[in-house]
Design an enzyme around this catalytic site. Sequence first.
Site, mmCIF file in Angstrom:
data_model
loop_
_atom_site.group_PDB
_atom_site.id
_atom_site.type_symbol
_atom_site.label_atom_id
_atom_site.label_comp_id
_atom_site.label_asym_id
_atom_site.label_seq_id
_atom_site.Cartn_x
_atom_site.Cartn_y
_atom_site.Cartn_z
ATOM 1 N N GLU A 1 -7.305 -2.212 1.047
ATOM 2 C CA GLU A 1 -5.840 -2.213 1.058
ATOM 3 C C GLU A 1 -5.287 -3.574 1.473
ATOM 4 O O GLU A 1 -5.655 -4.116 2.516
ATOM 5 C CB GLU A 1 -5.331 -1.138 2.032
ATOM 6 C CG GLU A 1 -3.837 -0.964 2.031
ATOM 7 C CD GLU A 1 -3.308 -0.377 0.727
ATOM 8 O OE1 GLU A 1 -2.168 -0.690 0.373
ATOM 9 O OE2 GLU A 1 -4.045 0.403 0.088
ATOM 10 N N ASN B 1 7.156 -4.466 -3.501
ATOM 11 C CA ASN B 1 7.483 -3.916 -2.186
ATOM 12 C C ASN B 1 7.527 -5.038 -1.157
ATOM 13 O O ASN B 1 6.841 -6.050 -1.321
ATOM 14 C CB ASN B 1 6.417 -2.892 -1.763
ATOM 15 C CG ASN B 1 6.580 -1.571 -2.463
ATOM 16 O OD1 ASN B 1 7.671 -1.067 -2.595
ATOM 17 N ND2 ASN B 1 5.472 -1.002 -2.916
ATOM 18 N N LYS C 1 -0.996 4.717 5.160
ATOM 19 C CA LYS C 1 -1.661 5.256 3.973
ATOM 20 C C LYS C 1 -2.403 6.548 4.296
ATOM 21 O O LYS C 1 -2.331 7.533 3.550
ATOM 22 C CB LYS C 1 -2.640 4.217 3.408
ATOM 23 C CG LYS C 1 -2.008 3.276 2.373
ATOM 24 C CD LYS C 1 -1.932 3.944 1.011
ATOM 25 C CE LYS C 1 -0.981 3.205 0.082
ATOM 26 N NZ LYS C 1 -1.486 1.929 -0.413
ATOM 27 N N TYR D 1 5.951 5.090 5.684
ATOM 28 C CA TYR D 1 5.318 4.095 4.815
ATOM 29 C C TYR D 1 6.397 3.162 4.265
ATOM 30 O O TYR D 1 7.338 2.828 4.962
ATOM 31 C CB TYR D 1 4.476 4.777 3.728
ATOM 32 C CG TYR D 1 3.449 3.826 3.184
ATOM 33 C CD1 TYR D 1 2.491 3.281 4.043
ATOM 34 C CD2 TYR D 1 3.454 3.415 1.859
ATOM 35 C CE1 TYR D 1 1.566 2.355 3.582
ATOM 36 C CE2 TYR D 1 2.530 2.495 1.394
ATOM 37 C CZ TYR D 1 1.591 1.964 2.262
ATOM 38 O OH TYR D 1 0.689 1.049 1.820
#
Length: 565
Positions: free
Chosen positions: A246, A418, A175, A104
């Site tokens: 998402e 991020n 995820k 991830y």
Amino acid sequence: METTTKKARSLYIPYAGPVLLEFPLLNKGSAFSVEERRNFNLSGLLPEVVESIEEQAERAWLQYQGFKTEIDKHIYLRNIQDTNETLFYRLVQNHLEEMMPVIYTPTVGAACERFSEIYRRARGVFISYPNRHNMDDILQNVPNHNIKVIVVTDGERILGLGDQGIGGMGIPIGKLSLYTACGGISPAYTLPVVLDVGTNNQQLLNDPLYMGWRHPRITDDEYYAFVDEFIQAVKQRWPDILLQFEDFAQKNAMPLLTRYRDEICSFNDDIQGTAAVTVGTLIAASRAAGSQLSEQKIVFLGAGSAGCGIAEQIIAQTQREGLSEDAARQNVFMVDRFGLLTDRMPNLLPFQAKLVQKCDNLQHWDTENDVLSLLDVVRNVKPDILIGVSGQTGLFTEEIIREMHKHCPRPIVMPLSNPTSRVEATPQDIIAWTEGNALVATGSPFSPVIWKDKVYPIAQCNNAYIFPGIGLGVIASGASRITDEMLMSASETLAKHSPLVNNGEGLVLPALKDIQVVSRAIAFAVGKMAQQQGVAVKTSAEALQQAIDDNFWKPEYRDYRRTSI
């Protein structure tokens, strides 16, 4: 008294030969027993030695260490996932701290950017706009009938990298890997989905290898009608699904959440998951300092859907601690690229309008600027907490951090953007600028900071502390909705597992090696709150815990028995 581990029941399957070896959920590779090799037409298709899963994992670990770049390690792990999922999860659980940043963030960002280049094997569902009228047929093509968790993206706002088109599929895949590795949700229950509505990324449109629909993004009514077709098709196929939105763009994320959260069991991890883990971290940090979150003044850099979602959950928590709503809102200051959000600022989005400061309350501020910058806000508010969700690197400057520290002996600084390349300031700089006094939590993983011969471990404010437990709790309790109170219970449970609070030292968040323990505790708290809220059938605490145990999948091979289709 001697205890015995209950052996999993044998699994009856109709597949055999090369077909079985190509089925990632069932493939054992060299771990098929002699009897299974005979019964499933595998004799001669595998090397002689029958290995255990730990022996396989050790070989995979040695191979993994041979790769020098993070993206090559990511590709290698995805290859294992696509050939033998049980081995993949055993390997990841054995080396979670090492491998989580690879499967991830931050490495998944590069994997999304290079998705069409490094594509090897189909995983998940790709639903393009030209195929919108075949939605039901597409979902019927999914071989797993018992899907319980879907993570869906349209690829428009991937981490801090923007529009990645169908490359955004890397995010749902990653995820859901964490739902399993951290939350024990069987990979057979999970489905990654990308809604291919085109892309406005000209580099992708010009790329001869790009595998998505080569068309500018559809918008407005066409876009929302397409998403609605998808939601209705999912409800028809899997009525009890948990759907996680998402990395949708700011303009769509909140409207979609608002529209569907009471129609289907759904949540937006960027808004609600990020808020839950951040609030849990802040509750723990405040308690470790002998105070409450309601006593802190908080400044945000970034007033998008994620930042405003965190702010609203902070406000809800401080109201629980005794503040009025008005007082709670006066403690939160939102700064975006146009400066501090105030009641005289035009063109605010609806979710931003509730978080403005009244200009009449700012008359005494020491500034001559018409636009109130982050430095102006820090200088006048004298905050205890500074949170970055801007997606822009370097905006927490030395001047700003030193100004904050001038008025706050132990500032809490959380650059959450991020991937790592987008972080507002590095932990190394924050520690140095505050003379080692800041408590730092980041969105991406960072190595411990060494400053003046002292080691400062850096907590990662990772949504993986929250969403796997929420998913497990929803599945175990049979919750039909995810309420704000369920999210607050997740935050509170996370705070209760803080080593800094419980031991007076260490990280503000639990170690990754303990994340399954935390996920199970969150699952219980979320399931219990769902029952109290009337969105799940009430059971005893013992029954809820048993349901969590029954649904907690472990990466272990089961014995196979042959059956016909």
